[in-house]
Design a protein around this motif. Structure first.
Motif, mmCIF file in Angstrom:
data_model
loop_
_atom_site.group_PDB
_atom_site.id
_atom_site.type_symbol
_atom_site.label_atom_id
_atom_site.label_comp_id
_atom_site.label_asym_id
_atom_site.label_seq_id
_atom_site.Cartn_x
_atom_site.Cartn_y
_atom_site.Cartn_z
ATOM 1 N N GLY A 185 0.790 -1.228 0.000
ATOM 2 C CA GLY A 185 0.000 0.000 0.000
ATOM 3 C C GLY A 185 0.817 1.271 0.000
ATOM 4 N N ARG A 186 2.158 1.161 0.120
ATOM 5 C CA ARG A 186 2.997 2.368 0.128
ATOM 6 C C ARG A 186 4.303 2.114 -0.619
ATOM 7 N NH1 ARG A 186 5.823 3.267 5.259
ATOM 8 N NH2 ARG A 186 7.614 2.513 4.085
ATOM 9 N N PRO A 187 4.576 2.871 -1.680
ATOM 10 C CA PRO A 187 5.814 2.670 -2.433
ATOM 11 C C PRO A 187 7.024 3.220 -1.675
ATOM 12 C CG PRO A 187 4.609 4.542 -3.310
ATOM 13 C CD PRO A 187 3.726 3.933 -2.254
ATOM 14 N N SER A 188 8.203 2.855 -2.129
ATOM 15 C CA SER A 188 9.449 3.356 -1.556
ATOM 16 C C SER A 188 9.750 4.760 -2.075
ATOM 17 C CB SER A 188 10.596 2.419 -1.939
ATOM 18 O OG SER A 188 11.847 3.040 -1.747
ATOM 19 N N LYS A 189 10.482 5.525 -1.273
ATOM 20 C CA LYS A 189 10.929 6.844 -1.718
ATOM 21 C C LYS A 189 11.852 6.746 -2.927
ATOM 22 C CE LYS A 189 10.915 10.651 1.594
ATOM 23 N NZ LYS A 189 11.743 11.506 2.462
ATOM 24 N N PHE A 190 12.445 5.581 -3.123
ATOM 25 C CA PHE A 190 13.283 5.387 -4.305
ATOM 26 C C PHE A 190 12.454 5.491 -5.587
ATOM 27 C CE2 PHE A 190 16.046 2.890 -1.277
ATOM 28 C CZ PHE A 190 17.131 3.759 -1.329
ATOM 29 N N SER A 191 11.167 5.147 -5.491
ATOM 30 C CA SER A 191 10.252 5.292 -6.632
ATOM 31 C C SER A 191 9.610 6.678 -6.530
ATOM 32 C CB SER A 191 9.182 4.193 -6.596
ATOM 33 O OG SER A 191 9.764 2.916 -6.561
ATOM 34 N N LYS A 192 10.335 7.670 -6.986
ATOM 35 C CA LYS A 192 9.985 9.061 -6.704
ATOM 36 C C LYS A 192 8.574 9.451 -7.151
ATOM 37 C CE LYS A 192 14.734 10.795 -6.658
ATOM 38 N NZ LYS A 192 15.697 11.759 -7.250
ATOM 39 N N GLU A 193 8.205 9.111 -8.375
ATOM 40 C CA GLU A 193 6.894 9.522 -8.878
ATOM 41 C C GLU A 193 5.763 8.797 -8.144
ATOM 42 O OE1 GLU A 193 5.930 11.959 -10.912
ATOM 43 O OE2 GLU A 193 8.034 12.549 -10.743
ATOM 44 N N ALA A 194 5.930 7.491 -7.937
ATOM 45 C CA ALA A 194 4.906 6.711 -7.233
ATOM 46 C C ALA A 194 4.756 7.200 -5.799
ATOM 47 C CB ALA A 194 5.270 5.229 -7.261
ATOM 48 N N LYS A 196 5.449 10.212 -4.701
ATOM 49 C CA LYS A 196 4.848 11.551 -4.743
ATOM 50 C C LYS A 196 3.326 11.461 -4.854
ATOM 51 C CE LYS A 196 5.086 15.908 -7.310
ATOM 52 N NZ LYS A 196 5.720 16.609 -8.469
ATOM 53 N N ILE A 197 2.841 10.560 -5.693
ATOM 54 C CA ILE A 197 1.394 10.371 -5.867
ATOM 55 C C ILE A 197 0.776 9.831 -4.574
ATOM 56 C CG2 ILE A 197 -0.365 9.036 -7.096
ATOM 57 C CD1 ILE A 197 1.519 9.131 -9.553
ATOM 58 N N TRP A 198 1.459 8.832 -3.976
ATOM 59 C CA TRP A 198 0.952 8.262 -2.712
ATOM 60 C C TRP A 198 0.886 9.324 -1.634
ATOM 61 C CZ3 TRP A 198 3.349 8.119 2.053
ATOM 62 C CH2 TRP A 198 2.659 7.400 3.045
ATOM 63 N N LYS A 199 1.930 10.137 -1.517
ATOM 64 C CA LYS A 199 2.000 11.163 -0.479
ATOM 65 C C LYS A 199 0.893 12.192 -0.640
ATOM 66 C CE LYS A 199 4.162 12.746 3.156
ATOM 67 N NZ LYS A 199 4.098 11.985 4.425
ATOM 68 N N ALA A 200 0.574 12.543 -1.883
ATOM 69 C CA ALA A 200 -0.474 13.538 -2.139
ATOM 70 C C ALA A 200 -1.839 13.052 -1.677
ATOM 71 C CB ALA A 200 -0.514 13.872 -3.628
ATOM 72 N N ASN A 201 -2.029 11.730 -1.672
ATOM 73 C CA ASN A 201 -3.316 11.155 -1.271
ATOM 74 C C ASN A 201 -3.323 10.635 0.172
ATOM 75 O OD1 ASN A 201 -4.937 11.239 -3.830
ATOM 76 N ND2 ASN A 201 -3.172 10.101 -4.576
ATOM 77 N N ASP A 202 -2.195 10.722 0.826
ATOM 78 C CA ASP A 202 -2.083 10.232 2.201
ATOM 79 C C ASP A 202 -2.837 11.167 3.149
ATOM 80 O OD1 ASP A 202 -1.223 8.854 4.476
ATOM 81 O OD2 ASP A 202 0.562 10.118 4.671
ATOM 82 N N PRO A 203 -3.746 10.632 3.982
ATOM 83 C CA PRO A 203 -4.533 11.492 4.871
ATOM 84 C C PRO A 203 -3.776 11.974 6.109
ATOM 85 C CG PRO A 203 -5.146 9.212 5.219
ATOM 86 C CD PRO A 203 -4.178 9.220 4.065
#
Length: 281
Positions: A185-194, A196-203
């Motif tokens: 459910g959460r990508p690694s920071k190494f996958s920058k774009e993924a 970034k998208i996850w972080k934008a939707n993180d509550p």
């Protein structure tokens, strides 16, 4: 309603949309309550934490308010143990789960659901013996958190207790390493774009989740503050091969880590139990 509240409502409405699945999962636990609790409070971090120091017996016959009841599993367990439970959440889905569980399981005191923002919700009941939350406070900004505790102190009985299980972030280095390790459910920071998208939707808002923060917060509102660190050794279960009995390791790890110096546990713990007593009314 601010953007963070809107994110939380959308996130949890989506997460708990499968009503029958959530309800069935709760009923399975309730129908084997002793077996479930014996295992969960020895192996699962959040249950080990929230149920620390014989919590399951302390709440029998007591009036308990749970904030952010979410999937309602903990609210149902507390009610089955004999507590008079009031459960609050901003997601209406939580209310649907509780209504169905109340219908299918005969509690001594059916769970009362209070929908909406805790700060504006209408609480007809006061003098709660316990106000609890399971992975809840870290969803709040610091400003909202302070407002919450002003209201919590108003709702607690004079001898009441506020108890929360929360993530612990006491080392920036370890926290940064954590963000670089992918989990379901959460990508690694190494996958920058993924990421970034996850972080934008993180509550979850950007905030301080250190033990120092919760100690300072508690001291402002309560006479007695206790922070218990958890998961210093248990966190390593994720590195074990799938063939290994991870639950057996976790059970032993929680016992082993109690023998470590408290300063070491505080730095390396992944979670913490926060217990506040004797509100400064």
């Amino acid at each position: 309603m601010d953007d963070n509240q809107k994110k939380n409502i959308d996130f949890y409405d989506q997460k708990y949309q499968f009503l029958d699945s959530e309800v069935n999962g709760i009923l399975k636990r309730l129908n084997k309550l002793d077996v479930f609790l014996a295992d969960a409070t020895a192996t699962d971090t959040s249950w080990v934490g929230l149920y620390h120091d014989d919590f399951q017996n302390k709440i029998v016959g007591k009036k308990v308010l749970e904030l952010g009841c979410g999937d309602c599993a903990n609210a149902a367990i507390m009610a089955a143990l004999g507590a008079e439970v009031y459960a609050n959440d901003i997601s209406s889905k939580s209310g649907e789960i509780i209504a169905k569980v109340n219908e299918l399981y005969k509690f001594t005191h059916p769970i009362v659901f209070i929908e909406g923002d805790f700060l504006t919700a209408d609480f007809k009941e006061k003098d709660f013996d316990f106000v609890v939350g399971k992975a809840f406070l870290h969803h709040l900004t610091h400003d909202i958190e302070r407002k919450f505790f002003n209201k919590i102190c108003e709702l607690l009985a004079p001898t009441g207790e506020s108890r929360f299980f929360e993530p612990a972030v006491n080392s920036r280095i370890l926290d940064e390493i954590r963000w670089h390790i992918p989990v379901p459910g959460r990508p690694s920071k190494f996958s920058k774009e993924a990421f970034k998208i996850w972080k934008a939707n993180d509550p979850h808002p950007e905030r301080d989740n250190s033990s120092k923060h919760f100690k300072r917060l508690g001291a402002k509102y309560f006479q007695d503050v206790q922070i218990i660190s958890l998961g210093t050794l248990e966190r390593f279960h994720r590195l074990l091969p799938a063939s290994y009995n991870q639950r057996s390791f976790r059970k032993k790890a929680f016992v082993w880590e109690r023998k470590l110096p408290s300063s070491l546990n505080r730095i390396f713990a992944r979670s913490q139990v926060i217990i506040y007593k004797n509100a400064k009314h």
